[in-house]
Design a protein around this motif. Structure first.
Motif, PDB file in Angstrom:
ATOM      1  N   GLU A   1      10.192  10.901  -6.384  1.00  0.00           N
ATOM      2  CA  GLU A   1      11.208  11.237  -5.414  1.00  0.00           C
ATOM      3  C   GLU A   1      12.703  11.524  -5.838  1.00  0.00           C
ATOM      4  O   GLU A   1      13.270  12.432  -5.408  1.00  0.00           O
ATOM      5  CB  GLU A   1      11.412   9.638  -4.425  1.00  0.00           C
ATOM      6  CG  GLU A   1      10.191   9.520  -3.753  1.00  0.00           C
ATOM      7  CD  GLU A   1      10.711   8.439  -2.724  1.00  0.00           C
ATOM      8  OE1 GLU A   1      11.308   8.691  -1.641  1.00  0.00           O
ATOM      9  OE2 GLU A   1      10.330   7.087  -2.948  1.00  0.00           O
ATOM     10  N   GLN A   2      12.862  11.197  -7.027  1.00  0.00           N
ATOM     11  CA  GLN A   2      14.383  11.345  -7.557  1.00  0.00           C
ATOM     12  C   GLN A   2      14.314  12.626  -8.251  1.00  0.00           C
ATOM     13  O   GLN A   2      13.179  12.872  -8.966  1.00  0.00           O
ATOM     14  CB  GLN A   2      14.852  10.473  -8.344  1.00  0.00           C
ATOM     15  CG  GLN A   2      14.565   8.914  -8.066  1.00  0.00           C
ATOM     16  CD  GLN A   2      14.782   8.167  -9.243  1.00  0.00           C
ATOM     17  OE1 GLN A   2      15.933   7.863  -9.984  1.00  0.00           O
ATOM     18  NE2 GLN A   2      13.646   7.461  -9.928  1.00  0.00           N
TER      19      GLN A   2
ATOM     20  N   LEU B   1       4.705   7.672  -8.805  1.00  0.00           N
ATOM     21  CA  LEU B   1       4.810   8.327  -7.511  1.00  0.00           C
ATOM     22  C   LEU B   1       6.170   8.288  -6.878  1.00  0.00           C
ATOM     23  O   LEU B   1       6.950   9.152  -6.537  1.00  0.00           O
ATOM     24  CB  LEU B   1       3.855   8.187  -6.376  1.00  0.00           C
ATOM     25  CG  LEU B   1       3.282   9.257  -5.494  1.00  0.00           C
ATOM     26  CD1 LEU B   1       3.030  10.353  -6.199  1.00  0.00           C
ATOM     27  CD2 LEU B   1       2.287   8.769  -4.688  1.00  0.00           C
ATOM     28  N   ARG B   2       6.587   7.120  -6.716  1.00  0.00           N
ATOM     29  CA  ARG B   2       8.003   6.679  -6.238  1.00  0.00           C
ATOM     30  C   ARG B   2       9.270   7.152  -6.851  1.00  0.00           C
ATOM     31  O   ARG B   2      10.111   7.821  -6.684  1.00  0.00           O
ATOM     32  CB  ARG B   2       8.060   5.145  -6.133  1.00  0.00           C
ATOM     33  CG  ARG B   2       7.722   4.804  -4.786  1.00  0.00           C
ATOM     34  CD  ARG B   2       8.215   3.341  -4.319  1.00  0.00           C
ATOM     35  NE  ARG B   2       7.295   2.293  -4.745  1.00  0.00           N
ATOM     36  CZ  ARG B   2       5.944   2.035  -4.189  1.00  0.00           C
ATOM     37  NH1 ARG B   2       5.746   2.547  -3.094  1.00  0.00           N
ATOM     38  NH2 ARG B   2       5.468   0.994  -5.023  1.00  0.00           N
TER      39      ARG B   2
ATOM     40  N   ARG C   1      -3.096   0.418  -8.997  1.00  0.00           N
ATOM     41  CA  ARG C   1      -2.450   0.913  -7.950  1.00  0.00           C
ATOM     42  C   ARG C   1      -0.801   0.672  -8.261  1.00  0.00           C
ATOM     43  O   ARG C   1      -0.021   1.445  -7.536  1.00  0.00           O
ATOM     44  CB  ARG C   1      -2.847   0.183  -6.749  1.00  0.00           C
ATOM     45  CG  ARG C   1      -2.502   0.571  -5.349  1.00  0.00           C
ATOM     46  CD  ARG C   1      -2.409   1.833  -5.004  1.00  0.00           C
ATOM     47  NE  ARG C   1      -3.713   2.562  -5.466  1.00  0.00           N
ATOM     48  CZ  ARG C   1      -4.844   2.971  -4.877  1.00  0.00           C
ATOM     49  NH1 ARG C   1      -4.924   2.718  -3.472  1.00  0.00           N
ATOM     50  NH2 ARG C   1      -5.835   3.693  -5.317  1.00  0.00           N
ATOM     51  N   THR C   2      -0.580  -0.177  -8.703  1.00  0.00           N
ATOM     52  CA  THR C   2       0.680  -0.560  -8.966  1.00  0.00           C
ATOM     53  C   THR C   2       1.402   0.547  -9.885  1.00  0.00           C
ATOM     54  O   THR C   2       2.483   1.118  -9.723  1.00  0.00           O
ATOM     55  CB  THR C   2       1.027  -1.849  -9.798  1.00  0.00           C
ATOM     56  OG1 THR C   2       0.684  -3.027  -8.984  1.00  0.00           O
ATOM     57  CG2 THR C   2       2.388  -2.152 -10.192  1.00  0.00           C
TER      58      THR C   2
ATOM     59  N   ALA D   1      -7.585  -0.276   0.680  1.00  0.00           N
ATOM     60  CA  ALA D   1      -7.371   1.220   1.111  1.00  0.00           C
ATOM     61  C   ALA D   1      -7.243   1.892  -0.237  1.00  0.00           C
ATOM     62  O   ALA D   1      -6.153   2.268  -0.769  1.00  0.00           O
ATOM     63  CB  ALA D   1      -6.069   1.386   1.914  1.00  0.00           C
TER      64      ALA D   1
ATOM     65  N   GLN E   1       0.326  -5.740 -16.810  1.00  0.00           N
ATOM     66  CA  GLN E   1       0.226  -5.790 -15.438  1.00  0.00           C
ATOM     67  C   GLN E   1      -0.329  -7.064 -15.091  1.00  0.00           C
ATOM     68  O   GLN E   1      -0.062  -7.955 -14.297  1.00  0.00           O
ATOM     69  CB  GLN E   1       0.145  -4.620 -14.827  1.00  0.00           C
ATOM     70  CG  GLN E   1      -0.012  -4.543 -13.161  1.00  0.00           C
ATOM     71  CD  GLN E   1       1.549  -4.599 -12.730  1.00  0.00           C
ATOM     72  OE1 GLN E   1       2.498  -4.201 -13.557  1.00  0.00           O
ATOM     73  NE2 GLN E   1       1.815  -4.884 -11.519  1.00  0.00           N
TER      74      GLN E   1
ATOM     75  N   LEU F   1      -5.035   8.906  -6.004  1.00  0.00           N
ATOM     76  CA  LEU F   1      -3.953   9.713  -5.858  1.00  0.00           C
ATOM     77  C   LEU F   1      -4.050  10.656  -7.077  1.00  0.00           C
ATOM     78  O   LEU F   1      -4.416  10.359  -8.371  1.00  0.00           O
ATOM     79  CB  LEU F   1      -2.721   9.291  -6.107  1.00  0.00           C
ATOM     80  CG  LEU F   1      -2.167   7.866  -4.744  1.00  0.00           C
ATOM     81  CD1 LEU F   1      -1.294   7.275  -5.098  1.00  0.00           C
ATOM     82  CD2 LEU F   1      -1.879   8.703  -3.659  1.00  0.00           C
TER      83      LEU F   1
ATOM     84  N   MET G   1      -7.871  -3.076 -10.139  1.00  0.00           N
ATOM     85  CA  MET G   1      -7.356  -2.385  -9.069  1.00  0.00           C
ATOM     86  C   MET G   1      -5.947  -2.366  -8.673  1.00  0.00           C
ATOM     87  O   MET G   1      -5.184  -1.378  -8.553  1.00  0.00           O
ATOM     88  CB  MET G   1      -8.348  -2.262  -7.802  1.00  0.00           C
ATOM     89  CG  MET G   1      -8.300  -1.676  -6.592  1.00  0.00           C
ATOM     90  SD  MET G   1      -6.887  -2.408  -5.555  1.00  0.00           S
ATOM     91  CE  MET G   1      -7.379  -3.678  -5.080  1.00  0.00           C
ATOM     92  N   MET G   2      -5.442  -3.634  -8.740  1.00  0.00           N
ATOM     93  CA  MET G   2      -3.896  -4.073  -8.305  1.00  0.00           C
ATOM     94  C   MET G   2      -3.095  -3.321  -9.494  1.00  0.00           C
ATOM     95  O   MET G   2      -2.180  -2.731  -9.027  1.00  0.00           O
ATOM     96  CB  MET G   2      -3.852  -5.205  -8.213  1.00  0.00           C
ATOM     97  CG  MET G   2      -4.607  -5.990  -6.864  1.00  0.00           C
ATOM     98  SD  MET G   2      -3.692  -7.442  -6.718  1.00  0.00           S
ATOM     99  CE  MET G   2      -4.839  -8.654  -7.948  1.00  0.00           C
TER     100      MET G   2
ATOM    101  N   SER H   1       1.530   4.071  -7.897  1.00  0.00           N
ATOM    102  CA  SER H   1       2.440   4.012  -6.928  1.00  0.00           C
ATOM    103  C   SER H   1       4.006   4.050  -7.349  1.00  0.00           C
ATOM    104  O   SER H   1       4.595   4.607  -6.668  1.00  0.00           O
ATOM    105  CB  SER H   1       2.647   2.892  -5.735  1.00  0.00           C
ATOM    106  OG  SER H   1       2.218   1.537  -6.239  1.00  0.00           O
TER     107      SER H   1
END
Lengths: 507, 451
Positions: B386-387, B382-383, B375-376, B21, B297, B25, B371-372, B379
């Motif tokens: 939130e703060q 992005l997370r 994506r890590t 998927a 990574q 982003l 890709m992994m 994301s």
């Protein structure tokens, strides 16, 4: 990039200033000068007064919607559209009481093995699937349950991410090779904990408060002996006996609509069977009738770890909020007397903090501090003196309000991300609270008065009913007031405090 | 509730066959930037979901600006910033914020910057601005020798607690010394040496403050529940009258390439042996930085990375593998650490890990691995957003982009540079950075012998 953050945090923590009051020189006597000429008006003089707070913006924590799947599993749902992210948390109401006698840590090992292999994937396959989806999947075993937490992207990635969560929760494989590998990892971690005074003190405290026959007498992760004795069959039996829909609750926070997520969760968790289980019975820990000092030797340490504890109150008990305010007052804050005395007045410690732990059945009140080893016994006496004063004298109006404000105002910080919000909401099923628990928190704390706090303090802080665990050296070299080198006999000084004294050796 | 207005958001579906998927982003964080006449750069970003506001102040100075013989000074200075200023009495900084109900207060020193931040209930925004402006403008008024001596003692005690008495950390410090030999300001850890801390004088503190703690050398981010109608007047009130100073000296070019392997052995009170490898590589936000972030990574991701697969899962000889990329202004660091299971030695760990590290120079990473890793990164970035405050939070990221990337609106560009990494570009940068002759190796060996 875990290390990068750690590096920053290490030096971040270093930034917290320490007053080192014990090392301060006395202030020189004031010098009386001749009347100076009047200074020119200072355009910055207004800064001398700290600004007042503007009116508080009313805020109450959110109330989640509660929906049930067809098998009765509750879903606590809260929408947050800020970013295309969602957290889904599966809480299993399984604690140490679910471990058979002699198998402490079994539940934690089961949790540890869930994402190490499923019917379709091995450990790497599970981790790779999560990374490819931009998802984080974690499993933690705590004192009150096992929690699986999925932080996922919404959109296309959500369905496959939920599949992964369901696969790990409902179709673990528990292969023998994975069992052996993880058991060895856990044993190595437990071995490393032996040199951590904080872990040692906690383990000894649990043994002493609950005793060897109580499931709470052991750490969640078990002990070297109990873990070494486990077999793959134990893990499978635990999962078969306890892992059923009746013990589950789901929490969802993020950018998804309720109807969609409930449908998606129903498709994956709705067919999970409930099973009649016999809830394990728990007996209450014995009240501590007299104070006891338990010493654990840690040769050569320059600091001693102190842990002073007493059985406390359940999170959902009517007394919880009053007890929590009392705990915050005596030891929960920088300005609490516990820290002020040990750190600021005495300068024996970098900090001394404590409070009531949230617990479903039998909570604890505990204070921890790492103190200069030559001041071990004096520090124990000071901790008990501070507790005794709090037990006999109600808090000042200022300290009462400070403690209440500290709890009320910092609550919003527990709702800043999807993950922290989901963790906060998971407290509802964990401690069997009502869905409005967090909304009502502010008012429930607000109404606590000094008399309620005093009655809690009088009940829990009595110096003659505390368990004191000391992890430190038997003797230590120090410098006395005149600058001479002396040997401090820590054990003799602890015995001289006049309480029951025992020594234990953790395994 | 103005939730959806915080971020502009676009998502495009990629068709890569490897991705289950693969949504690409591209978030954009809404903010406003303006500069006070005294040079202070101000970044504002509104969010009214919670009654909280984060104040985050970055000074463009870190341990990387220290002079020879004063290692640890930037961090010692940061401690002094918490000890009081003209109108903030000694030891009241933390208690005042605690009284205000602040859920987060801290200051941290890194090689390339020093930051101070607090998240406070929104009705206490003035308090946070008052505290920060008082120490930016008026720190030296109440500075005494006693205060310096006090904090020097605290930092030295902390060096003992958090470096010398922590398993493996002395070995890692040796690694950082070998990477950037003295007198490079990156030599060792940010916390410095006892000798240099002892040598710091009151004049050093004054000089450092006057050179670097200037409104024209700082970036102030205010993120959260502030009133947009009054926020600029508040910033002006507290910071507007602080005088600008001379432009601080640039850090200069002091990093020498490593052309011959450097290694050492450190004995430590540990149960299990460990081997460290490290390299100096492409600088933060420069070409190659994104490639190395992803390469780290691919090597080290838990249960998936090549070293994890080989040493933890397939033939479990390692208890733990950590691979980190530290992006920095004067030279980034790739660090690999492998801790053995009982029975291993530092030599056997090195012999088992090196072929895995070296193989990635010539065997192309797969499209899946790339890709992994991407994506890590995406994301987790992005997370973090939130703060409001804290590491990786919005206020922190705005300041990082503003001072180190030169553009507070760098977020979409950051995502774009990671999206642009290809197998070829990653292989090229990795092979240029990770060479046998440019590696630094430290063995940490148990004092009691290997078991």
């Amino acid at each position: 990039m875990k290390r990068f953050l750690l590096g920053l945090v290490v030096f971040g923590l270093l930034a917290v200033p320490t007053a080192e009051a014990g090392k301060k020189k006395p202030a020189p006597p004031p010098v009386v000068a001749a009347t100076p000429p009047p200074p020119p008006p200072d355009p910055e003089a207004w800064r001398a007064t700290p600004p007042a707070a503007t009116p508080e913006r009313p805020w109450n924590a959110p109330v989640p919607d509660v929906i049930q799947l067809s098998n009765g599993v509750p879903v606590y749902f809260l929408k947050n559209d800020a970013l295309p992210l969602v957290t889904v948390r599966l809480h299993m109401d399984l604690g140490r009481e679910n471990n058979p006698a002699g198998k402490a840590g079994l539940g934690a090992l089961v949790a540890n093995l869930l994402d190490e292999g499923t019917k379709n994937r091995d450990a790497s396959g599970i981790a790779a699937a999560a990374l490819g989806l931009g998802a984080e999947l974690s499993v933690t075993a705590g004192a009150e349950g096992i929690d699986l937490s999925l932080n996922a992207l919404t959109g296309e990635a959500l369905g496959p991410s939920l599949d992964l969560l369901a696969e790990v929760a409902l179709a673990p494989a528990f292969r023998s090779a994975d069992f052996k590998r993880v058991q060895a990892e856990v044993l190595a971690d437990l071995a490393a904990n032996r040199s951590n005074p904080r872990s040692v003190a906690s383990e000894v405290m649990l043994q002493q408060v609950f005793g060897p026959d109580h499931p709470y007498g052991y750490p969640v992760g078990g002990t070297t002996t109990s873990i070494a004795g486990l077999k793959p069959g134990d893990v499978k039996k635990y999962y078969k006996d306890w892992w059923q829909a009746g013990s589950a609750a789901l929490v969802v926070v993020g950018a998804v609509d309720q109807e969609t997520i409930v449908r998606e969760l129903e498709a994956r968790f709705g067919g999970w069977k409930r099973k009649a289980i016999q809830e394990p019975a728990l007996i209450a820990p014995a009240t501590l009738l007299k104070t006891r000092v338990v010493f654990v030797e840690s040769p050569g340490s320059v600091q001693s770890m102190l842990l002073v504890a007493t059985p406390g109150v359940a999170r959902n008990a009517p007394d919880w909020h009053a007890a929590n305010v009392a705990g915050t007052w005596v030891a929960g804050m920088f300005s609490s007397p516990m820290n002020m005395v040990l750190r600021e007045e005495r300068g024996w410690s970098y900090g001394a903090y404590g409070g009531f732990t949230e617990a479903r059945d039998y909570g604890l009140f505990a204070v921890r501090s790492s103190v200069q080893a030559d001041k071990t016994a004096p520090a124990v006496a000071e901790v008990l003196r501070v507790l005794g004063e709090a037990a006999s004298k109600p808090p000042s109006e200022e300290m009462l309000n400070l403690s209440k404000d500290n709890l009320r105002k910092s609550l919003a910080g527990s709702f800043d991300t999807n993950a922290t919000t989901a963790a906060s909401l998971a407290a509802i099923p964990t401690y069997t609270l009502g869905a409005t628990a967090w909304r009502d928190f502010d008012r429930q704390v607000e109404v606590i008065n000094a008399a309620r706090v005093a009655s809690m303090a009088g009940r829990w802080f009595r110096p003659e009913r505390q368990l004191i665990v000391v992890v430190g050296p038997r003797t230590v070299k120090a410098t006395d007031a005149s600058g001479a080198q002396i040997d401090v006999d820590v054990v003799k000084e602890l015995q001289a405090l006049g309480y029951e004294y025992v020594e234990v050796k953790p395994e | 509730m103005r939730r959806s207005s915080l971020f502009l958001f676009t998502a495009a579906l990629a068709t890569a066959a490897v991705a289950q998927a693969a949504t690409t982003l591209s978030p954009e964080l809404k903010f406003e930037k303006y500069i006070l006449p005294n040079g202070l750069e101000v970044l504002l970003s509104e969010d009214h979901r919670l009654p909280l506001v984060s104040v985050n102040l970055w000074y463009n100075v870190g341990a990387g600006s220290e002079v020879a013989g004063r290692s640890g000074f930037a961090h010692l200075f940061e401690h002094i910033m918490f000890q009081g200023s003209r109108n903030v009495a000694e030891d009241t900084f933390f208690p005042m914020l605690e009284k205000a109900g602040a859920p987060l207060v801290n200051g941290t020193t890194d090689f390339d910057r020093t930051n101070y931040f607090e998240t406070v209930p929104s009705n206490q925004l003035d308090l946070a601005l008052w505290l920060e402006s008082d120490r930016m403008g008026f720190l030296l008024d109440t500075l005494t020798q006693e205060r310096l001596d006090n904090q020097r003692a605290v930092v030295r005690k902390e060096r003992q607690q958090s470096v010398e008495n922590v398993p493996y950390v002395p070995g890692e410090e040796r690694l950082f010394q070998l990477l950037f030999p003295d007198p490079h300001p990156y030599y060792g850890f940010v916390i410095g040496s006892h000798k240099d801390l002892e040598a710091a004088t009151l004049d050093d503190v004054k000089g450092f403050f006057n050179s670097y703690y200037l409104p024209n050398n700082a970036s102030l981010a205010i993120v959260g529940d502030y009133d947009p109608a009054t926020i600029k007047a508040k910033v002006e009130k507290y910071f507007g009258s602080i005088k600008a100073g001379a432009e601080p000296p640039p850090v200069g070019e002091r990093t020498q390439p490593i052309t011959a392997e450097r290694r050492d052995v450190v004995k430590d009170e540990v149960e299990l042996p460990r081997v460290y490898f490290a390299w100096v590589g492409p600088r933060i936000f420069k070409d190659g930085d994104a490639e190395m972030t992803l390469a780290a990574q691919i090597l080290g991701a838990s249960k998936v990375g090549r070293l994890e697969q080989a040493l933890v899962i397939q033939q479990p000889i390692a208890q733990e593998v950590l691979v980190a990329w530290y992006p920095q202004v004067q030279g980034s660091i790739l660090e690999v650490s492998v801790t053995g299971r009982p029975g291993q030695t530092a030599e056997s760990l090195e012999a088992a890990s090196w072929p895995v590290i070296e193989a990635m120079r010539s065997t192309p990473v797969t499209a899946d691995e790339l890709m992994m890793a991407r994506r890590t990164w995406e994301s987790s970035r992005l997370r973090g957003l939130e703060q409001l405050g804290g590491f990786g939070g919005r206020a922190d990221v705005l300041n990082q982009y503003n001072l180190l990337a030169g553009d507070p609106g760098y977020l979409p560009k950051d995502f774009a540079r990671f999206a642009a990494v290809t197998v070829d570009s990653l292989m090229k940068v990795y092979a240029e950075t990770v060479k046998k002759e440019s590696r630094v190796v430290v063995h940490v060996v148990p004092v009691g012998g290997e078991k």
